[in-house]
Enzyme design. Structure first.
Site, PDB file in Angstrom:
ATOM      1  N   HIS A 127      -7.959   1.412   1.663  1.00 14.51           N
ATOM      2  CA  HIS A 127      -7.677   1.148   3.178  1.00 14.51           C
ATOM      3  C   HIS A 127      -8.486   2.212   3.683  1.00 14.51           C
ATOM      4  CE1 HIS A 127      -4.915  -1.027   6.329  1.00 14.51           C
ATOM      5  NE2 HIS A 127      -6.028  -0.700   6.737  1.00 14.51           N
TER       6      HIS A 127
ATOM      7  N   GLU B 228       0.814  -1.023   0.050  1.00 12.86           N
ATOM      8  CA  GLU B 228      -0.119  -0.036  -0.027  1.00 12.86           C
ATOM      9  C   GLU B 228       1.050   1.230  -0.096  1.00 12.86           C
ATOM     10  OE1 GLU B 228      -2.751  -0.149   3.206  1.00 12.86           O
ATOM     11  OE2 GLU B 228      -3.701  -2.070   2.409  1.00 12.86           O
TER      12      GLU B 228
HETATM   13  N1  LIG Z   1      -9.593  -1.955   6.610  1.00 12.73           N
HETATM   14  C1  LIG Z   1      -9.454  -1.251   7.681  1.00 12.73           C
HETATM   15  O1  LIG Z   1      -9.451  -0.247   7.739  1.00 12.73           O
HETATM   16  C2  LIG Z   1      -9.214  -2.080   9.071  1.00 12.73           C
HETATM   17  C3  LIG Z   1      -9.849  -1.496  10.130  1.00 12.73           C
HETATM   18  C4  LIG Z   1      -9.710  -2.103  11.349  1.00 12.73           C
HETATM   19  C5  LIG Z   1      -9.189  -3.378  11.466  1.00 12.73           C
HETATM   20  N2  LIG Z   1      -8.680  -4.032  10.198  1.00 12.73           N
HETATM   21  C6  LIG Z   1      -8.241  -5.421  10.316  1.00 12.73           C
HETATM   22  O2  LIG Z   1      -9.129  -6.266  10.403  1.00 12.73           O
HETATM   23  C7  LIG Z   1      -8.715  -7.462  11.054  1.00 12.73           C
HETATM   24  C8  LIG Z   1      -9.883  -8.002  12.281  1.00 12.73           C
HETATM   25  O3  LIG Z   1      -9.968  -6.929  13.071  1.00 12.73           O
HETATM   26  P1  LIG Z   1     -10.440  -7.155  14.492  1.00 12.73           P
HETATM   27  O4  LIG Z   1     -10.472  -5.956  15.207  1.00 12.73           O
HETATM   28  O5  LIG Z   1     -11.815  -7.873  14.194  1.00 12.73           O
HETATM   29  O6  LIG Z   1      -9.544  -8.163  15.303  1.00 12.73           O
HETATM   30  P2  LIG Z   1      -9.796  -9.620  16.402  1.00 12.73           P
HETATM   31  O7  LIG Z   1      -8.445  -9.592  16.851  1.00 12.73           O
HETATM   32  O8  LIG Z   1     -10.933  -8.981  17.130  1.00 12.73           O
HETATM   33  O9  LIG Z   1     -10.417 -10.601  15.645  1.00 12.73           O
HETATM   34  C9  LIG Z   1      -9.497 -11.666  14.767  1.00 12.73           C
HETATM   35  C10 LIG Z   1     -10.099 -12.995  14.721  1.00 12.73           C
HETATM   36  O10 LIG Z   1      -9.532 -13.795  13.926  1.00 12.73           O
HETATM   37  C11 LIG Z   1      -9.257 -15.057  14.416  1.00 12.73           C
HETATM   38  N3  LIG Z   1      -8.085 -15.531  13.728  1.00 12.73           N
HETATM   39  C12 LIG Z   1      -6.873 -15.574  13.969  1.00 12.73           C
HETATM   40  N4  LIG Z   1      -6.157 -16.455  13.074  1.00 12.73           N
HETATM   41  C13 LIG Z   1      -7.204 -17.076  12.264  1.00 12.73           C
HETATM   42  C14 LIG Z   1      -7.049 -18.099  11.472  1.00 12.73           C
HETATM   43  N5  LIG Z   1      -5.762 -18.647  10.928  1.00 12.73           N
HETATM   44  N6  LIG Z   1      -8.156 -18.556  11.028  1.00 12.73           N
HETATM   45  C15 LIG Z   1      -9.352 -18.355  11.338  1.00 12.73           C
HETATM   46  N7  LIG Z   1      -9.763 -17.173  12.134  1.00 12.73           N
HETATM   47  C16 LIG Z   1      -8.329 -16.624  12.695  1.00 12.73           C
HETATM   48  C17 LIG Z   1      -8.955 -14.593  15.964  1.00 12.73           C
HETATM   49  O11 LIG Z   1      -9.002 -15.659  16.838  1.00 12.73           O
HETATM   50  C18 LIG Z   1     -10.060 -13.466  16.222  1.00 12.73           C
HETATM   51  O12 LIG Z   1     -11.035 -14.228  16.659  1.00 12.73           O
HETATM   52  C19 LIG Z   1      -7.259  -7.162  11.278  1.00 12.73           C
HETATM   53  O13 LIG Z   1      -6.425  -8.068  10.348  1.00 12.73           O
HETATM   54  C20 LIG Z   1      -7.365  -5.597  11.260  1.00 12.73           C
HETATM   55  O14 LIG Z   1      -5.851  -5.287  11.040  1.00 12.73           O
HETATM   56  C21 LIG Z   1      -8.925  -3.221   9.000  1.00 12.73           C
END
Ligand SMILES: NC(=O)c1ccc[n+]([C@@H]2O[C@H](COP(=O)([O-])OP(=O)(O)OC[C@H]3O[C@@H](n4cnc5c(N)ncnc54)[C@H](O)[C@@H]3O)[C@@H](O)[C@H]2O)c1
Length: 411
Positions: free
Chosen positions: A294, A271
């Site tokens: 993003h 990015e």
């Molecule tokens: N696009 C954006 O602007 C934006 C904004 C916020 C968060 N995010 C991204 O979104 C993602 C999720 O965020 P969140 O706050 O829900 O995180 P979180 O930590 O609350 O949830 C992540 C979940 O994924 C599960 N997990 C981990 N490895 C796994 C696997 N191999 N298979 C299946 N499940 C698995 C974990 O057990 C957890 O329940 C993160 O990567 C974060 O960086 C992106």
């Protein structure tokens, strides 16, 4: 009229420096607490930050200010750093920890924003709305129903059922979607959401697959050619998690072949660091593919929530020593026992520290009313609530230990 009880550190003496246009919600809370708040609209270069930080107790930054070891070494009064954003790699976290300075961020303040965007994209993809809109903008009237569907009754598969996955699962049911999820951790299903036993089972059963996993070794290239082939013909993939989770060339191929009916992508393996033109991706120009820069979590509501969440964590740390949600410190929190003084001690995590601290407490004849210790590989963080008459003597003796990094007293 009763005189206010003396406090260990008058709040008006606490100096806060907030850089990079941090949301007014943070200023309101910190100033409301009685702290002196200074603001600057941009990031400061290292040399200027070093000058400004010497008498600062709390520093608030966003992604552009680099809090280097040199900055932290000059920040003799610094109690904590607030990163009013998600990422914290702009801060020398280990160095801060070694100087007893925790850093706080707000990883979950934008959960709702991401979930709402994904929900909107599910409808946008299912109705090919962006393609129709581009056509009309270009002067083409192409009224069609073929390949356009309601989402009611379709199946949404959520990979990663954490903060965002769960919020989305709840919202999606309101639109009549059937929700399945797969997570490597045991997660309590919300509403009528159902868990499935494997990623493959989820891919095979879903009309829409949306990814909400963190970036880990296990999630790198998690969705490649084999996983895309396992998805139903005519299904859709949405990724607003991290760019490394999907093999972009494989996705572009599945879209070009028509195996997938569309995709929404918010995150990419590479990015740009700043807003610019010329972004390259094999997904550009493909039909029914929504590409966003993003922005999943980029809303004013999320900014406001980040301001509130980080400011609250900083205030709580100053007032009680709680380190819940700190990214570089053991996380502890302890309700303060009535009529006590609290000693907060950060020490190097080597054998014998607690023996020394307990000897001091016992030698001074102090009565411990509550105590909590948490350690990581580098430091130990200890909160002790003590009788008021001996607390200063204990604090002075603990501060003088060779293992001491930082010791404060609160009352
Ligand atoms: N696009 C954006 O602007 C934006 C904004 C916020 C968060 N995010 C991204 O979104 C993602 C999720 O965020 P969140 O706050 O829900 O995180 P979180 O930590 O609350 O949830 C992540 C979940 O994924 C599960 N997990 C981990 N490895 C796994 C696997 N191999 N298979 C299946 N499940 C698995 C974990 O057990 C957890 O329940 C993160 O990567 C974060 O960086 C992106």
């Amino acid at each position: 009229m009763s005189t206010p009880a003396p406090t260990s550190f008058p709040k008006a003496a606490i100096k806060v420096l907030l850089l990079e246009n941090i949301h007014p919600s943070a200023v309101e809370l910190l100033a409301g607490e009685g702290f002196q708040v200074e603001r600057a609209s941009g990031a400061l270069p290292e040399a200027e930050l070093i000058e400004r930080i010497r008498d600062v107790h709390l520093l608030g930054i966003r992604s552009k200010t680099r809090v280097t070891p040199a900055v932290l070494d000059e920040a003799r009064r610094l109690l904590a750093v607030g990163a009013f954003c998600i990422g914290t790699n702009q801060i020398a976290l280990d160095h801060g920890r070694g100087r007893g300075v925790p850093a706080f961020n707000a990883p979950f303040s934008n959960t709702r924003s991401v979930a709402e965007m994904i929900l909107a994209e599910i409808v946008v993809l299912s109705r090919q709305l962006f393609d129709r809109s581009h056509e009309v903008h270009a002067g083409t009237w192409k009224k069609i129903a073929t390949g356009c569907h309601e989402v009611r009754g379709k199946t949404l598969g959520i990979v990663g059922y954490g903060h965002i996955g769960r919020q989305l699962g709840v919202l999606a049911e309101q639109l009549g979607l059937r929700v399945l999820f797969f997570d490597i951790a045991a997660r309590l299903p919300m509403g009528n959401n159902r868990s499935v036993a494997s990623l493959d089972a989820l891919l095979a059963a879903s009309d829409f697959v949306t990814l909400h996993v963190p970036e880990t070794a296990q999630t790198k290239d998690m969705i490649g050619a084999a996983q895309l082939a396992a998805m139903q013909p005519g299904s859709y993939l949405l990724n607003a998690s991290r760019g490394t989770v999907v093999v972009i060339d494989a996705l572009a191929d599945a879209l070009r072949r028509g195996h997938l009916a569309g995709a929404a992508v918010d995150v990419y393996p590479d990015e740009p660091e700043a807003n610019s033109g010329g972004f390259a991706s094999p997904l550009r120009g493909l039909g029914n593919v929504v590409l966003t820069p993003h922005i999943g979590g980029s809303t004013e509501e999320a900014q406001e929530a980040i301001g509130r969440e980080v400011a609250t964590a900083l205030i709580k740390y100053v007032n009680t020593g709680a380190t819940t949600s700190a990214v570089n410190f053991p996380e502890i929190e302890l309700p303060q026992a009535r009529g006590t003084h609290r000693i907060l001690n950060v020490h190097r995590n080597v054998p014998g520290v607690m023996r020394d601290v307990n000897r001091i407490i016992s030698d001074k004849g102090a009565n411990i009313r509550a105590q909590i210790l948490a350690t990581d590989e580098a430091i130990g963080y200890l909160l002790v609530d003590l009788d008021q008459d001996v607390s200063h003597a204990v604090k002075d003796a603990v501060s003088a230990l060779e293992t001491n990094i930082k010791t404060r007293i609160l009352y």
